[in-house]
Structure formats: C-alpha cells, structure tokens
Design a protein around this motif. Structure first.
Motif, PDB file in Angstrom:
ATOM      1  N   LYS A 193       0.825  -1.210   0.000  1.00  0.00           N
ATOM      2  CA  LYS A 193       0.000   0.000   0.000  1.00  0.00           C
ATOM      3  C   LYS A 193       0.854   1.252   0.000  1.00  0.00           C
ATOM      4  O   LYS A 193       0.526   2.242  -0.670  1.00  0.00           O
ATOM      5  CB  LYS A 193      -0.945  -0.015   1.211  1.00  0.00           C
ATOM      6  CG  LYS A 193      -2.096  -1.009   1.071  1.00  0.00           C
ATOM      7  CD  LYS A 193      -3.115  -0.886   2.178  1.00  0.00           C
ATOM      8  CE  LYS A 193      -2.616  -1.497   3.460  1.00  0.00           C
ATOM      9  NZ  LYS A 193      -3.688  -1.537   4.510  1.00  0.00           N
ATOM     10  N   ALA A 194       1.973   1.218   0.723  1.00  0.00           N
ATOM     11  CA  ALA A 194       2.874   2.378   0.740  1.00  0.00           C
ATOM     12  C   ALA A 194       3.480   2.599  -0.641  1.00  0.00           C
ATOM     13  O   ALA A 194       3.603   3.744  -1.097  1.00  0.00           O
ATOM     14  CB  ALA A 194       3.973   2.172   1.784  1.00  0.00           C
ATOM     15  N   LEU A 195       3.856   1.523  -1.324  1.00  0.00           N
ATOM     16  CA  LEU A 195       4.402   1.656  -2.668  1.00  0.00           C
ATOM     17  C   LEU A 195       3.353   2.160  -3.647  1.00  0.00           C
ATOM     18  O   LEU A 195       3.685   2.802  -4.650  1.00  0.00           O
ATOM     19  CB  LEU A 195       4.964   0.313  -3.139  1.00  0.00           C
ATOM     20  CG  LEU A 195       6.218  -0.163  -2.400  1.00  0.00           C
ATOM     21  CD1 LEU A 195       6.563  -1.590  -2.805  1.00  0.00           C
ATOM     22  CD2 LEU A 195       7.393   0.764  -2.691  1.00  0.00           C
ATOM     23  N   GLY A 196       2.098   1.877  -3.365  1.00  0.00           N
ATOM     24  CA  GLY A 196       1.017   2.384  -4.198  1.00  0.00           C
ATOM     25  C   GLY A 196       0.883   3.892  -4.145  1.00  0.00           C
ATOM     26  O   GLY A 196       0.302   4.504  -5.051  1.00  0.00           O
ATOM     27  N   GLN A 197       1.430   4.502  -3.113  1.00  0.00           N
ATOM     28  CA  GLN A 197       1.377   5.957  -2.978  1.00  0.00           C
ATOM     29  C   GLN A 197       2.533   6.640  -3.705  1.00  0.00           C
ATOM     30  O   GLN A 197       2.624   7.868  -3.723  1.00  0.00           O
ATOM     31  CB  GLN A 197       1.412   6.342  -1.495  1.00  0.00           C
ATOM     32  CG  GLN A 197       0.254   5.786  -0.679  1.00  0.00           C
ATOM     33  CD  GLN A 197      -1.103   6.235  -1.204  1.00  0.00           C
ATOM     34  OE1 GLN A 197      -1.318   7.419  -1.439  1.00  0.00           O
ATOM     35  NE2 GLN A 197      -2.005   5.287  -1.394  1.00  0.00           N
TER      36      GLN A 197
END
Length: 345
Positions: A195-199
């Motif tokens: 999810k962090a990489l999705g940001q």
C-alpha cells in the motif's frame, strides 16, 4: 465493471460519461488503447445495472468482471503496459535484462562489474543493499551505503538501478535513490508495504511468493495499483515444491497465464529458481522463448568469494556468453533490448 466506448465517441461525450459515473460514487480507470477506449468502474458495482450505462450513445458494451483483481486485469487495459525505467522500457516488445550481484560489497567492484555488464548487453543493474536472509547470522547488506554505491555505478554506466526494499522505513530513500523498487518473495504479502508503494509512482518489481498462487500474486499487484501506482512488473523466481534437486521450481507456465490475465509485464529470475550456476543459462534462454518480457540474473566477478549466494551467480564471462544467445532469441521473439543508457557524469 468495464465499459467499452464506441470508436466514434467524441472526447466531450466520454468526459460527460466519466463525470456521471464519478457522480454516482465510483472511481474511474480510463484506458485509451489503439482499438478502443475502456472505462473501468472501481467500487461496489452490485448496486448498479448494466442498462444504467447502455443508455449512453457512446457505450458499445458493458461487462462485469468476476475476478477480484481489477486494475491489473487485461480486460481493464487491453494493450500491453510498457513501463519506463529512466529511459529503459519493459513490456510489449521491450525486453529488459537486469543483472548484478546478490549483495553490494564495495564500490570499486560494483562499478567495475556494472561496466562489464553493460558492455555484455545488460540494460539495468540489480544489487542488494538490504538483504533478507534465512539465517540471522548471514550478511544482511550494507544498507544505505549500498544504495550510494549503486548510484555511483549508475553515474558511471547510466544503468538504472533495481534494489529490494524490505519494509516501509526507508521508502523515501528508495524513491530518491532507486529506479525500480523490488519487493522480494518474502514480502509479496506485506500489504502495508504494498500500500505504501502504491502511494509512489516508482516502478515496482513484484516477485512471486515461494508458495503463492498466480491469483494471490495478481492481488498483490492490485494492492499497489489500487493506491494509484500502475508501474508494476511481475517477477517469477521459482516456487517451492517437493523437488530438492534445485532451490525452487521455475514456473515458466506463469508467463502465458499472467499475460492472458494481465497487461503488466513479467520477467524471469532463473538465478533464485535454480540456486546453482549450471542451470541458469538454459532457464534464461527458455524464459525468452516462453514470451517473458525480461530477465533478472545474478552476476559476480568472483562467485567463489561472494558474500552471499555465490553458488547462483554467473561470472561476467559466462554472462557475456549467455547474452549472445539471449540477443538472438529475443530478436526471434520480436523483442528489443535497449542498451543506450546515458552516463550521468
């Protein structure tokens, strides 16, 4: 749910349709392909009927997607995605060859190896700065110093850098210092990390978990894409089976299956699958013929004295010999290996 728009649709009509869909409480994913425009609805589509959208003149067809992955689904995006890695492209007809040591050990050797790899035909540089190891007593990597060394090698060769991020702690540093953030097999289901990489908008190389099904792998990509980052590259690196002759079992069947289900590129890592040097060349060549979009291969200037996984590293001479075959096979498969990266001195 996806909506196929007619060829003669005017941009103003498409914008009106999108605005009305968003007004109904859905997020919209628009894909403009060579043959048609596809509009994907993201949200609870159970509360709407297909006929709610068929009333628009420009709507050619409406389909419900039963698969739990949406943005990674080829039905959302018919054309192959091509991802740009600081000038090097992967996907479609673009083939990537990512090579380098398992672990970054020192600056001089890393720079020298990077130059040899580029001369042999590699177009991206891999190297571990943070290393997840089975044993807590094994070498764990140089950390941020390893990233600095990889950046020095990039300045000398122009090769974009691929390195593995193990958690969210150093995500800002990786965004600044790495061209492709690798998610290792052990972290494929680290959903906080995904999810962090999705940001971010940084390309992500998503390795398949050792015991993961293809659908679970696709869902991990969906986690990244759901956050807004569509720059995902699958990496098959072998799965755990009952076989003990090799480290893992390389699942080349995953290539056509992923390419049928998803528009995202898929590369093959024969080094981690094999776990031993002599198997790597044949599996690398097989990967090209399977239709893969690239390779990730471990290479070390002195495998016998490597700080980690020397047994699965090719020597620079072995890699150069392999690349002669890879270039021929890639051309036969209609793939292009771009190797004109710019030195950043």
């Amino acid at each position: 749910m996806i909506i196929h728009v007619t060829h003669d649709a005017k941009e103003a009509e498409i914008e009106t349709l999108v605005s009305n869909i968003e007004g109904a409480g859905f997020r919209v994913h628009r894909s403009d392909g060579e043959r048609r425009t596809i509009i994907g609805l993201i949200g609870d589509t159970s509360r709407v009927d297909e006929n709610d959208f068929k009333k628009y003149r420009i709507v050619k067809a409406v389909y419900r997607i039963q698969s739990p992955y949406k943005k990674a689904n080829r039905r959302f995006h018919e054309d192959d995605s091509v991802i740009d890695i600081d000038g090097v492209k992967v996907g479609g007809s673009h083939f990537i060859v990512c090579a380098g040591p398992c672990s970054v050990e020192n600056e001089d050797d890393t720079v020298a190896l990077a130059k040899a790899l580029k001369d042999a035909g590699a177009n991206t540089l891999r190297g571990g700065a943070f290393k997840p190891r089975t044993s807590p007593y094994s070498f764990q990597g140089l950390g941020l110093e390893g990233l600095r060394i990889l950046n020095t090698a990039k300045q000398e060769t122009g090769l974009p850098v691929v390195s593995e991020l193990m958690g969210t702690e150093y995500i800002d540093e990786f965004v600044d210092m790495v061209d492709v953030i690798q998610v290792g097999a052990r972290n494929m289901s680290n959903f906080d990390l995904l999810k962090a990489l999705g940001q971010t908008n940084k390309p992500v190389l998503l390795k398949r978990g050792m015991s993961a099904t293809i659908q679970e792998w696709l869902m991990s990509a969906e986690y990244i894409m759901a956050g807004g980052n569509d720059n995902v590259i699958f990496c098959e690196r072998g799965i755990r089976t009952f076989e003990t002759a090799t480290r893992n079992t390389l699942d080349l069947q995953a290539v056509p299956v992923i390419q049928k289900e998803s528009h995202l590129p898929i590369v093959i890592d024969p080094s981690h699958a094999a776990g031993t040097r002599y198997v790597i060349p044949s599996m690398a060549k097989s990967a090209v013929v399977s239709g893969a979009n690239g390779l990730q291969i471990e290479v070390h200037q002195d495998p016998e004295n490597a700080w980690s996984d020397g047994q699965q590293c090719l020597t620079p001479a072995e890699f150069k010999d392999l690349m002669q075959h890879i270039n021929i096979l890639a051309e036969m498969e209609g793939k292009t290996i771009t190797n004109d990266t710019i030195v950043q001195k």
